[in-house]
Design a protein around this motif. Structure first.
Motif, PDB file in Angstrom:
ATOM      1  N   ILE A  23      -2.737  -2.664  -3.589  1.00  0.00           N
ATOM      2  CA  ILE A  23      -4.114  -2.436  -3.142  1.00  0.00           C
ATOM      3  C   ILE A  23      -4.992  -2.057  -4.334  1.00  0.00           C
ATOM      4  CG2 ILE A  23      -5.564  -0.928  -1.763  1.00  0.00           C
ATOM      5  CD1 ILE A  23      -3.266  -0.857   0.270  1.00  0.00           C
ATOM      6  N   LYS A  66       0.127   3.772   8.236  1.00  0.00           N
ATOM      7  CA  LYS A  66      -0.390   2.453   8.625  1.00  0.00           C
ATOM      8  C   LYS A  66      -1.902   2.395   8.437  1.00  0.00           C
ATOM      9  CE  LYS A  66       3.228   0.964  11.683  1.00  0.00           C
ATOM     10  NZ  LYS A  66       3.757   0.890  13.035  1.00  0.00           N
ATOM     11  N   ILE A 110      -0.122  11.513   2.090  1.00  0.00           N
ATOM     12  CA  ILE A 110       0.507  11.083   3.346  1.00  0.00           C
ATOM     13  C   ILE A 110       1.938  10.624   3.090  1.00  0.00           C
ATOM     14  CG2 ILE A 110       0.394   9.362   5.179  1.00  0.00           C
ATOM     15  CD1 ILE A 110      -2.655   9.505   4.932  1.00  0.00           C
ATOM     16  N   PHE A 166      -8.026   8.917   7.412  1.00  0.00           N
ATOM     17  CA  PHE A 166      -6.596   8.694   7.166  1.00  0.00           C
ATOM     18  C   PHE A 166      -5.842  10.019   7.288  1.00  0.00           C
ATOM     19  CE2 PHE A 166      -8.172   5.415   3.829  1.00  0.00           C
ATOM     20  CZ  PHE A 166      -8.497   4.534   4.828  1.00  0.00           C
ATOM     21  N   GLY A 223      -6.427   0.327   6.069  1.00  0.00           N
ATOM     22  CA  GLY A 223      -7.797   0.712   5.760  1.00  0.00           C
ATOM     23  C   GLY A 223      -8.170   0.360   4.325  1.00  0.00           C
ATOM     24  N   ALA A 224      -7.264   0.652   3.387  1.00  0.00           N
ATOM     25  CA  ALA A 224      -7.547   0.348   1.991  1.00  0.00           C
ATOM     26  C   ALA A 224      -7.589  -1.170   1.780  1.00  0.00           C
ATOM     27  CB  ALA A 224      -6.487   0.972   1.099  1.00  0.00           C
ATOM     28  N   PHE A 225      -6.705  -1.883   2.483  1.00  0.00           N
ATOM     29  CA  PHE A 225      -6.684  -3.351   2.428  1.00  0.00           C
ATOM     30  C   PHE A 225      -8.038  -3.906   2.868  1.00  0.00           C
ATOM     31  CE2 PHE A 225      -4.686  -7.366   4.352  1.00  0.00           C
ATOM     32  CZ  PHE A 225      -4.581  -7.991   3.126  1.00  0.00           C
ATOM     33  N   LEU A 250       1.018  -6.892  -1.447  1.00  0.00           N
ATOM     34  CA  LEU A 250       0.873  -6.092  -0.237  1.00  0.00           C
ATOM     35  C   LEU A 250       1.717  -6.654   0.903  1.00  0.00           C
ATOM     36  CD1 LEU A 250      -2.130  -4.284   0.896  1.00  0.00           C
ATOM     37  CD2 LEU A 250      -1.223  -5.836   2.560  1.00  0.00           C
ATOM     38  N   GLU A 303      -8.553   7.371  -3.085  1.00  0.00           N
ATOM     39  CA  GLU A 303      -7.727   6.676  -2.105  1.00  0.00           C
ATOM     40  C   GLU A 303      -6.240   6.885  -2.429  1.00  0.00           C
ATOM     41  OE1 GLU A 303      -9.273   2.738  -1.458  1.00  0.00           O
ATOM     42  OE2 GLU A 303      -9.208   3.417   0.609  1.00  0.00           O
ATOM     43  N   PHE A 342      -6.705 -10.637  -7.470  1.00  0.00           N
ATOM     44  CA  PHE A 342      -6.856 -10.334  -6.042  1.00  0.00           C
ATOM     45  C   PHE A 342      -5.704 -10.964  -5.254  1.00  0.00           C
ATOM     46  CE2 PHE A 342      -8.772 -10.805  -1.820  1.00  0.00           C
ATOM     47  CZ  PHE A 342      -9.329  -9.558  -1.647  1.00  0.00           C
ATOM     48  N   MET A 367      -6.126  -5.070  -6.055  1.00  0.00           N
ATOM     49  CA  MET A 367      -7.235  -5.750  -5.384  1.00  0.00           C
ATOM     50  C   MET A 367      -8.557  -5.051  -5.680  1.00  0.00           C
ATOM     51  SD  MET A 367      -5.333  -6.344  -1.774  1.00  0.00           S
ATOM     52  CE  MET A 367      -6.727  -6.994  -0.891  1.00  0.00           C
ATOM     53  N   LEU A 368      -8.550  -3.707  -5.613  1.00  0.00           N
ATOM     54  CA  LEU A 368      -9.784  -2.964  -5.882  1.00  0.00           C
ATOM     55  C   LEU A 368     -10.246  -3.215  -7.317  1.00  0.00           C
ATOM     56  CD1 LEU A 368      -9.049   0.430  -4.128  1.00  0.00           C
ATOM     57  CD2 LEU A 368     -10.743  -1.240  -3.461  1.00  0.00           C
ATOM     58  N   MET A 389     -12.065   7.490   4.432  1.00  0.00           N
ATOM     59  CA  MET A 389     -10.864   8.106   3.866  1.00  0.00           C
ATOM     60  C   MET A 389     -10.438   9.384   4.552  1.00  0.00           C
ATOM     61  SD  MET A 389     -10.740   7.638  -0.064  1.00  0.00           S
ATOM     62  CE  MET A 389     -11.643   6.482  -0.922  1.00  0.00           C
ATOM     63  N   SER A 415     -10.898  -2.343   3.011  1.00  0.00           N
ATOM     64  CA  SER A 415     -12.017  -1.959   2.154  1.00  0.00           C
ATOM     65  C   SER A 415     -11.983  -2.760   0.849  1.00  0.00           C
ATOM     66  CB  SER A 415     -12.030  -0.452   1.923  1.00  0.00           C
ATOM     67  OG  SER A 415     -11.403  -0.120   0.738  1.00  0.00           O
ATOM     68  N   ALA A 416     -10.774  -3.185   0.404  1.00  0.00           N
ATOM     69  CA  ALA A 416     -10.704  -4.044  -0.778  1.00  0.00           C
ATOM     70  C   ALA A 416     -11.351  -5.402  -0.482  1.00  0.00           C
ATOM     71  CB  ALA A 416      -9.260  -4.237  -1.205  1.00  0.00           C
ATOM     72  N   ILE A 473      -5.109  10.401  -1.433  1.00  0.00           N
ATOM     73  CA  ILE A 473      -4.918  10.548   0.013  1.00  0.00           C
ATOM     74  C   ILE A 473      -3.642   9.844   0.448  1.00  0.00           C
ATOM     75  CG2 ILE A 473      -5.832   9.798   2.224  1.00  0.00           C
ATOM     76  CD1 ILE A 473      -8.580  10.528   1.221  1.00  0.00           C
ATOM     77  N   VAL A 505      -3.782   4.190   6.365  1.00  0.00           N
ATOM     78  CA  VAL A 505      -4.228   4.208   4.972  1.00  0.00           C
ATOM     79  C   VAL A 505      -3.999   2.839   4.325  1.00  0.00           C
ATOM     80  CG1 VAL A 505      -2.162   5.079   3.795  1.00  0.00           C
ATOM     81  CG2 VAL A 505      -4.373   5.650   2.916  1.00  0.00           C
ATOM     82  N   ILE A 506      -2.893   2.163   4.665  1.00  0.00           N
ATOM     83  CA  ILE A 506      -2.642   0.858   4.054  1.00  0.00           C
ATOM     84  C   ILE A 506      -3.614  -0.193   4.589  1.00  0.00           C
ATOM     85  CG2 ILE A 506      -0.971  -1.013   3.915  1.00  0.00           C
ATOM     86  CD1 ILE A 506       1.185   1.081   3.607  1.00  0.00           C
TER      87      ILE A 506
END
Lengths: 110, 480
Positions: free
Chosen positions: A43, B158, A89, B140, B163-165, A30, A82, A23, A46-47, B137, B167-168, A85, B160-161
């Motif tokens: 990321i 911004k 982007i 995003f 947000g994923a951070f 990051l 994730e 983690f 971390m997940l 998700m 949620s982790a 997606i 997505v990064i």
């Protein structure tokens, strides 16, 4: 040394330390990576450390059930979604700007 | 059928996606009415469902709080479709770059709504986490919707990064909660935790608060909000500012009340500090903004600070105050955003100075926007005042008089910057030969209906009384 190590079985603490280290590496990556793909990989790390936690806790704390393992599978699926997606982007941005350097993302300001 | 509203939203999402493929480009205007009809049907299905019951062995449950949250999510989704459809169908005077793909847009929007509906009904960690991701998700993608636009893409990246951070962090916290108890079910978890709080629980709670705080834009987890709100298409910004925030609050309800219930009062001081910092920073930074979307972002941050005041009080006053404030906030904020969407559709501008003289060219719309802004500032008799009144009285009842003082000072500060917009509209002269702008029937009706809501929610007491009465009955039934 090798025989000593081979005789040891990792306990709960070892696994927690491993997941904590994973983690922390994720957070460090990051914060320091400049490329958006590298950030995304951090990321994912971390997940995955969280998913590892679920499996380990399942084994040591609730060996009768499989809840933690199911959660780990869901985490892997969610992480894949994730990544898809994020990549969509990133591709759209790359076409427009030709770079994925996150430090150059400064169009949004007042 | 307890799950009927969710199933209807998902069925509509797939119907829209399928029709998008089958129907020729010219006829795709039918997609928005179909999405609206699906949401309306889900709304009526929700009205017909009982406020009590469970499915799937208790993993999916309905109660009073859950029911009201679903009502708010469907309301926010319905209004968002209404304010997006002009922009997506191209009935605008100034075309935004790269906006389009109507079918996908409504499909993704409907999926986030279904995720929120499942989020508040979830009663175990797996469902909770998966539905949270289902509602986060797609957002995003919506933020990055204008594919050719630099700002929109950057907002998506911004979001997505960050947000994923976030949620982790949340997931890591949830894994510790699971490790402490070996349980996935929220009620079983709470029972196990009642025995005592090991230090690891504090760490888990801190990680979870970081994840949930990100969604409600609680300072210091707010830094994504201004950039993402500015870059996203305006209807998406509107949706983010109300629905995403409501989902964050729903997550906080789930974790604070159902899991950490016995420990919540020990964290009151911490929540009070978070609330004070959130509202102060939001208000102070909003003063210097020039872009109306960034301005609304910081205004939304400060509103999040007021909303979490409800966690300080006991359940029977805190829960109804927060739900009612959320209802008021959704209606009011969307009323203001409907005006912003309309102005951007007609002129393509989004700076605060661009609104100068709007009261002379379009007096009715300027009045509606002013009422919305005054309600956000909390001026009686508009609904924002009533909502804040209940929250502040919960806060005072819990003994946090200093916090009530901070909140009252903040409301005064916020009046100053809301008046900046009103000043541009009413006092500054319009530009030379500024034309009178027209509004499409849909947007005009939406704006009018929302303005009526802004006024009525404050004057007619039936809404708060219903929420309060139902919560009291529900809590009494729980206690037995």
């Amino acid at each position: 040394m090798t025989t000593f190590l081979a005789a040891q079985t990792p306990g709960l603490t070892h696994w927690i330390v491993l997941s904590g280290v994973l983690f922390a590496i994720g957070v460090y990556g990051l914060l320091t990576r400049r490329n958006a793909i590298g950030v995304l990989m951090s990321i994912e790390l971390m997940l995955n450390s969280a998913a590892l936690n679920f499996v380990v806790f399942n084994h040591f704390r609730a060996p009768a059930g499989v809840d933690g393992q199911i959660m780990a599978i869901f985490v892997i699926a969610v992480a894949a979604a994730e990544a898809v997606i994020a990549m969509a982007i990133f591709v759209a941005i790359y076409r427009r700007r030709g770079t994925l350097d996150v430090t150059s993302m400064d169009a949004l300001k007042d | 059928m307890l799950m009927l509203p969710e199933l209807m939203v998902i069925a509509t999402a797939f119907a829209v996606l399928l029709l998008d493929v089958l129907v020729p480009e010219k006829r795709r205007v039918v997609l928005a009415p179909i999405a609206l009809a699906g949401l309306a049907l889900a709304f009526f299905a929700l009205l017909a469902t009982p406020q009590d019951g469970e499915l799937l062995g208790g993993r999916f449950a309905l109660d009073v709080v859950t029911w009201w949250f679903k009502l708010l999510f469907l309301l926010a989704g319905f209004i968002t479709v209404l304010i997006s459809l002009d922009l997506l169908d191209g009935r605008v005077r100034v075309r935004a770059r790269g906006i389009g793909f109507r079918g996908e847009y409504y499909t993704i929007l409907l999926f986030t709504i279904s995720g929120m509906l499942y989020l508040i009904s979830a009663r175990d960690l797996i469902t909770l986490y998966v539905s949270l991701e289902l509602c986060t998700m797609p957002l995003f993608l919506l933020a990055a919707w204008r594919r050719d636009d630099l700002k929109s893409g950057e907002a998506g990246l911004k979001y997505v990064i960050y947000g994923a951070f976030a949620s982790a962090f949340l997931l890591y916290g949830l894994s510790f909660v699971y490790g402490l108890t070996g349980e996935m079910r929220l009620d079983a978890l709470a029972r196990q935790l009642q025995g005592g709080a090991p230090p690891l629980l504090w760490l888990a709670a801190a990680l979870i608060v970081a994840g949930a705080g990100f969604k409600v834009t609680m300072v210091p987890f707010h830094m994504w909000a201004a950039d993402v709100y500015e870059g996203a298409p305006i209807p998406v910004t509107a949706y983010l500012s109300v629905a995403s925030k409501a989902a964050g609050l729903a997550l906080m309800f789930q974790m604070f009340y159902r899991v950490f219930g016995p420990w919540l009062h020990e964290w009151s001081d911490l929540i009070a500090v978070f609330a004070a910092v959130t509202m102060t920073l939001g208000n102070v930074v909003a003063i210097v903004q020039n872009n109306i979307k960034r301005f609304m972002a910081f205004s939304a941050i400060s509103q999040a600070g007021y909303t979490i005041l409800g966690f300080l009080g006991p359940l029977d006053t805190g829960i109804p105050a927060m739900i009612f404030y959320l209802l008021v906030y959704i209606v009011t904020n969307l009323a203001v955003f409907a005006c912003i969407v309309w102005y951007s559709n007609e002129t393509g501008r989004e700076q605060i100075q661009d609104y100068r003289g709007l009261a002379q060219t379009n007096p009715v719309i300027a009045l509606m926007m002013m009422l919305g802004l005054f309600s956000l500032a909390g001026i009686p008799p508009l609904s924002g005042f009533v909502g804040k009144f209940f929250l502040f009285s919960v806060c005072a009842g819990a003994g946090y008089h200093w916090l009530v003082a901070v909140a009252a000072i903040n409301s005064t500060v916020s009046l100053y910057y809301y008046l900046r917009v009103v000043r541009q509209m009413y006092i500054e002269p319009p530009e030379e030969n500024a034309p009178r702008l027209t509004a499409s029937p849909t947007l005009a009706t939406t704006m009018a209906a929302l303005t009526v809501g802004v006024v009525l929610l404050g004057i007619v007491p039936v809404f708060y009384e219903t929420i309060h009465g139902q919560t009291i009955t529900w809590l009494a039934a729980l206690a037995q």
